[in-house]
Design a protein around this motif. Sequence first.
Motif, short mmCIF file in Angstrom:
data_model
loop_
_atom_site.label_atom_id
_atom_site.label_comp_id
_atom_site.label_asym_id
_atom_site.label_seq_id
_atom_site.Cartn_x
_atom_site.Cartn_y
_atom_site.Cartn_z
N ARG A 172 -63.49 48.52 27.58
CA ARG A 172 -63.27 47.90 26.27
C ARG A 172 -63.44 48.91 25.14
O ARG A 172 -62.80 48.82 24.11
CB ARG A 172 -64.29 46.76 26.07
N PHE A 173 -64.34 49.87 25.35
CA PHE A 173 -64.63 50.81 24.28
C PHE A 173 -63.40 51.62 23.92
O PHE A 173 -62.75 52.21 24.77
CB PHE A 173 -65.76 51.75 24.69
N GLY A 174 -63.07 51.65 22.64
CA GLY A 174 -61.92 52.42 22.18
C GLY A 174 -60.59 51.72 22.35
O GLY A 174 -59.57 52.26 21.97
N ARG A 175 -60.60 50.50 22.91
CA ARG A 175 -59.35 49.78 23.09
C ARG A 175 -58.84 49.28 21.74
O ARG A 175 -59.59 48.71 20.95
CB ARG A 175 -59.55 48.60 24.03
N LYS A 176 -57.59 49.48 21.47
CA LYS A 176 -57.01 49.05 20.20
C LYS A 176 -56.87 47.53 20.17
O LYS A 176 -56.49 46.92 21.16
CB LYS A 176 -55.65 49.71 19.98
N LEU A 177 -57.19 46.95 19.04
CA LEU A 177 -57.08 45.51 18.89
C LEU A 177 -55.64 45.14 18.51
O LEU A 177 -54.97 45.87 17.81
CB LEU A 177 -58.03 45.01 17.80
N THR A 178 -55.22 43.99 19.01
CA THR A 178 -53.93 43.46 18.59
C THR A 178 -54.08 42.86 17.19
O THR A 178 -55.19 42.71 16.67
CB THR A 178 -53.45 42.39 19.58
N LYS A 182 -57.48 41.43 15.51
CA LYS A 182 -57.99 41.95 14.23
C LYS A 182 -58.28 40.81 13.26
O LYS A 182 -59.24 40.86 12.50
CB LYS A 182 -56.97 42.91 13.62
N ALA A 183 -57.43 39.77 13.31
CA ALA A 183 -57.63 38.64 12.40
C ALA A 183 -58.92 37.89 12.71
O ALA A 183 -59.50 37.26 11.82
CB ALA A 183 -56.43 37.70 12.50
N ARG A 184 -59.38 37.97 13.97
CA ARG A 184 -60.59 37.26 14.36
C ARG A 184 -61.82 38.16 14.42
O ARG A 184 -62.93 37.68 14.61
CB ARG A 184 -60.40 36.60 15.74
N ALA A 185 -61.64 39.47 14.31
CA ALA A 185 -62.76 40.41 14.46
C ALA A 185 -63.72 40.28 13.29
O ALA A 185 -63.32 40.39 12.12
CB ALA A 185 -62.23 41.84 14.55
N THR A 186 -64.98 40.03 13.60
CA THR A 186 -65.98 39.82 12.54
C THR A 186 -67.21 40.70 12.69
O THR A 186 -67.86 41.03 11.70
CB THR A 186 -66.43 38.36 12.51
N ASP A 225 -65.83 45.66 9.24
CA ASP A 225 -64.71 45.79 8.32
C ASP A 225 -63.49 46.27 9.10
O ASP A 225 -63.42 47.42 9.53
CB ASP A 225 -65.06 46.79 7.21
N VAL A 226 -62.53 45.37 9.30
CA VAL A 226 -61.36 45.69 10.11
C VAL A 226 -60.54 46.81 9.49
O VAL A 226 -60.07 47.72 10.18
CB VAL A 226 -60.48 44.44 10.31
N ASN A 227 -60.35 46.79 8.19
CA ASN A 227 -59.52 47.79 7.52
C ASN A 227 -60.15 49.18 7.56
O ASN A 227 -59.46 50.17 7.79
CB ASN A 227 -59.28 47.37 6.07
N ALA A 228 -61.46 49.23 7.36
CA ALA A 228 -62.16 50.53 7.38
C ALA A 228 -62.52 50.95 8.79
O ALA A 228 -62.73 52.14 9.06
CB ALA A 228 -63.41 50.47 6.51
N GLY A 229 -62.61 49.97 9.71
CA GLY A 229 -63.01 50.29 11.08
C GLY A 229 -64.48 50.67 11.18
O GLY A 229 -64.86 51.44 12.07
N LYS A 230 -65.31 50.11 10.29
CA LYS A 230 -66.73 50.48 10.27
C LYS A 230 -67.58 49.23 10.06
O LYS A 230 -67.10 48.21 9.54
CB LYS A 230 -67.00 51.48 9.14
N PRO A 231 -68.86 49.30 10.45
CA PRO A 231 -69.76 48.17 10.18
C PRO A 231 -70.04 48.04 8.69
O PRO A 231 -69.95 49.01 7.93
CB PRO A 231 -71.03 48.52 10.97
N ILE A 232 -70.38 46.84 8.27
CA ILE A 232 -70.64 46.55 6.86
C ILE A 232 -72.14 46.37 6.64
O ILE A 232 -72.76 45.51 7.26
CB ILE A 232 -69.91 45.27 6.41
#
Length: 261
Positions: A172-178, A182-186, A225-232
């Motif tokens: 799973r690690f490094g796998r790109k999200l569809t 991404k719309a559900r990633a929180t 943060d889906v756009n930044a790809g980093k934790p908030i």
Amino acid sequence: MSSAVVAGASIKISPRRRAFSYSHTQKTTLQGLSLQESKRRVSDHFLAVSKTKNATRSLDNNKITARTAGASKTIEVEVDKPLGLTLGQKPGGGVVITAVEGGGNAAKAGLKSGDQVLYTSSFFGDELWPADKLGFTKTAIQAKPDSVYFVVNRGGADVDVKRLPKRPAPPRFGRKLTEAQKARATHICLDCGYIYFLQKPFDELPDTYVCPQCQAPKKRFARYDVNAGKPIGSGLPPIGVIIGLIAGIGAVGALLVYGLQ
């Protein structure tokens, strides 16, 4: 070296270039003919043999092309739910995709009707199970809450799925999200980077929830943060940093104690 008698003359045929041999009957058929007519008949025979060889060679080439065009191909994709496909049982064992909804997630992932399913995600864990029985495969797919990993065979001969062993799923690690994921990633795991994107809201998960990838507790997750790809705004550093700090403090303490003795 052989010869044929033609109206008092002889026609010699070299063994190296001989494409046929005349029998006694073939020799007599040329007797009584003019030298020009005999040569014409011999030439026509060579021409017919040449055309037959060329036709055979052309047929062989077509067979090779057909075999190449029908070569099988293995495709691996992860499909979000709803899948948008229908599965059927193959005679003698195995599962095949019988229909794919246009514009559905399976179609977007590249799956097609007629693909033989070799592996799907298992009930649990990071394994892929061979798709032999239709009912068992459907149950495994239904047990997956978010997405299903498929390995299919397209074209060529059918694969004997009963001979296939279990195999590990892609990490799973490094796998790109569809886009749907991404719309559900929180939330994201601070220890391994696993991104939570299931249908159930993360805040509704029990406190006993652990990361499915590294088994870190729920408190080790931060908003993502889906756009930044980093934790908030997480005040908790990764566990590797914590362990490093503890080890460093222990080492400094040991040096101090040793130096005071």
